[in-house]
Design a protein around this motif. Structure first.
Motif, short mmCIF file in Angstrom:
data_model
loop_
_atom_site.label_atom_id
_atom_site.label_comp_id
_atom_site.label_asym_id
_atom_site.label_seq_id
_atom_site.Cartn_x
_atom_site.Cartn_y
_atom_site.Cartn_z
N VAL A 30 -56.39 67.08 -13.34
CA VAL A 30 -56.28 67.02 -14.80
C VAL A 30 -56.33 65.55 -15.19
CG1 VAL A 30 -54.87 67.57 -16.82
CG2 VAL A 30 -54.90 69.13 -14.85
N TYR A 31 -57.44 65.12 -15.80
CA TYR A 31 -57.60 63.72 -16.14
C TYR A 31 -57.05 63.45 -17.54
CZ TYR A 31 -59.37 59.15 -17.15
OH TYR A 31 -59.45 57.83 -17.50
N MET A 32 -56.21 62.45 -17.62
CA MET A 32 -55.70 61.96 -18.90
C MET A 32 -55.76 60.45 -18.87
SD MET A 32 -52.66 64.50 -19.89
CE MET A 32 -52.97 66.25 -19.91
N GLU A 33 -55.66 59.86 -20.06
CA GLU A 33 -55.69 58.41 -20.15
C GLU A 33 -54.44 57.81 -19.52
OE1 GLU A 33 -56.61 57.14 -24.14
OE2 GLU A 33 -57.87 58.90 -24.42
N THR A 34 -54.24 56.50 -19.69
CA THR A 34 -53.12 55.80 -19.07
C THR A 34 -51.79 56.44 -19.43
OG1 THR A 34 -54.37 53.77 -19.13
CG2 THR A 34 -52.02 53.56 -18.80
N LEU A 35 -51.59 56.77 -20.70
CA LEU A 35 -50.45 57.56 -21.09
C LEU A 35 -50.95 58.98 -21.26
CD1 LEU A 35 -48.64 55.18 -23.59
CD2 LEU A 35 -47.94 55.79 -21.28
N SER A 72 -44.44 63.40 -24.01
CA SER A 72 -43.46 62.31 -24.09
C SER A 72 -42.14 62.75 -23.48
CB SER A 72 -43.28 61.86 -25.53
OG SER A 72 -42.77 62.90 -26.33
N PHE A 73 -41.33 61.78 -23.19
CA PHE A 73 -40.06 62.00 -22.50
C PHE A 73 -38.93 61.37 -23.29
CE2 PHE A 73 -43.39 62.12 -19.39
CZ PHE A 73 -43.05 63.20 -18.59
N GLN A 74 -37.72 61.82 -23.03
CA GLN A 74 -36.51 61.21 -23.56
C GLN A 74 -35.55 60.99 -22.40
OE1 GLN A 74 -35.41 59.95 -26.41
NE2 GLN A 74 -37.32 60.31 -27.46
N THR A 75 -35.95 60.15 -21.44
CA THR A 75 -35.08 59.88 -20.29
C THR A 75 -33.97 58.91 -20.67
OG1 THR A 75 -36.49 58.07 -19.51
CG2 THR A 75 -36.92 60.27 -18.63
N VAL A 132 -41.72 55.41 -20.80
CA VAL A 132 -43.10 54.99 -20.51
C VAL A 132 -43.37 55.12 -19.01
CG1 VAL A 132 -44.71 53.05 -20.53
CG2 VAL A 132 -43.32 53.54 -22.55
N ARG A 133 -42.40 54.76 -18.19
CA ARG A 133 -42.55 54.91 -16.73
C ARG A 133 -42.82 56.36 -16.37
NH1 ARG A 133 -38.43 56.12 -12.94
NH2 ARG A 133 -39.14 55.74 -10.82
N ALA A 134 -42.02 57.28 -16.91
CA ALA A 134 -42.21 58.70 -16.62
C ALA A 134 -43.57 59.18 -17.10
CB ALA A 134 -41.09 59.52 -17.28
N ALA A 135 -44.00 58.73 -18.28
CA ALA A 135 -45.30 59.14 -18.82
C ALA A 135 -46.45 58.63 -17.95
CB ALA A 135 -45.45 58.63 -20.26
N PHE A 181 -40.68 55.12 -27.01
CA PHE A 181 -41.37 54.28 -26.04
C PHE A 181 -40.41 53.27 -25.42
CE2 PHE A 181 -46.12 54.71 -26.47
CZ PHE A 181 -46.05 55.92 -27.10
N THR A 182 -39.44 53.78 -24.69
CA THR A 182 -38.51 52.93 -23.97
C THR A 182 -39.06 52.75 -22.55
OG1 THR A 182 -37.22 54.82 -23.23
CG2 THR A 182 -36.56 53.80 -25.33
N PRO A 183 -38.57 51.77 -21.81
CA PRO A 183 -39.11 51.55 -20.45
C PRO A 183 -39.06 52.79 -19.56
CG PRO A 183 -37.82 49.66 -21.12
CD PRO A 183 -37.63 50.71 -22.19
#
Length: 155
Positions: free
Chosen positions: A115-120, A68-71, A100-103, A95-97
């Motif tokens: 490296v496969y990960m889901e949508t997030l 997760s990010f804190q942009t 979520v964009r960065a994720a 989960f701010t815009p």
């Protein structure tokens, strides 16, 4: 007659065999999983500090982990005293815009690194993952996060 598992006897049998396998393996099954998660978490902290980006690994090795990010952190004035000390609510407030964009971009850039990960970007480790797998994830993170930084995602 209809029952819960009438049409799923194979799935029920597989579940029973999996539970027996987990019991037979005992607590030793989780030691490598915990070690891989700790290694990746330490690498994320190192990469974040080195690149100066607001990324972290939230969650627990055996349940669910997510990068997760804190942009764009939420306004502290809008957070109640009770919510300020609740880790689950803190997580969902992130989960701010911009975050979520960065994720989502991290997910795509990790896929380019194999490296496969889901949508997030969730980190779903299992007992089947090896030290080499953890090293590939760390390498992918270094490359993906560096690329995201160069592309101005964290400005």
């Amino acid at each position: 007659m209809s029952t819960t598992h009438a049409a799923n006897s194979l799935a029920l049998t597989a579940s029973l065999l999996q539970l027996r396998s987990l019991r037979a393996a005992g607590p030793a099954l989780f030691a490598p999983l915990d070690a891989h998660h700790a290694h990746i978490g330490a690498a994320v902290r190192r990469i974040a500090a080195c690149l100066g980006i607001p990324v972290r690994l939230d969650g627990h090795a055996r349940l669910y982990s997510m990068f997760s990010f804190q942009t764009d952190p939420p306004d502290p004035a809008t957070i109640s005293e009770a919510d300020a000390h609740n880790p689950a609510r803190s997580y969902f407030r992130s989960f701010t815009p911009g975050n979520v964009r960065a994720a989502r971009l991290l997910t795509l850039y990790l896929r380019l690194q194999g490296v496969y990960m889901e949508t997030l970007p969730t980190l779903d480790l299992s007992a089947a993952h090896t030290a080499d797998d953890a090293a590939q994830i760390v390498s992918g993170l270094e490359t993906a996060l560096g690329t995201l930084q160069r592309h101005g995602v964290f400005l």
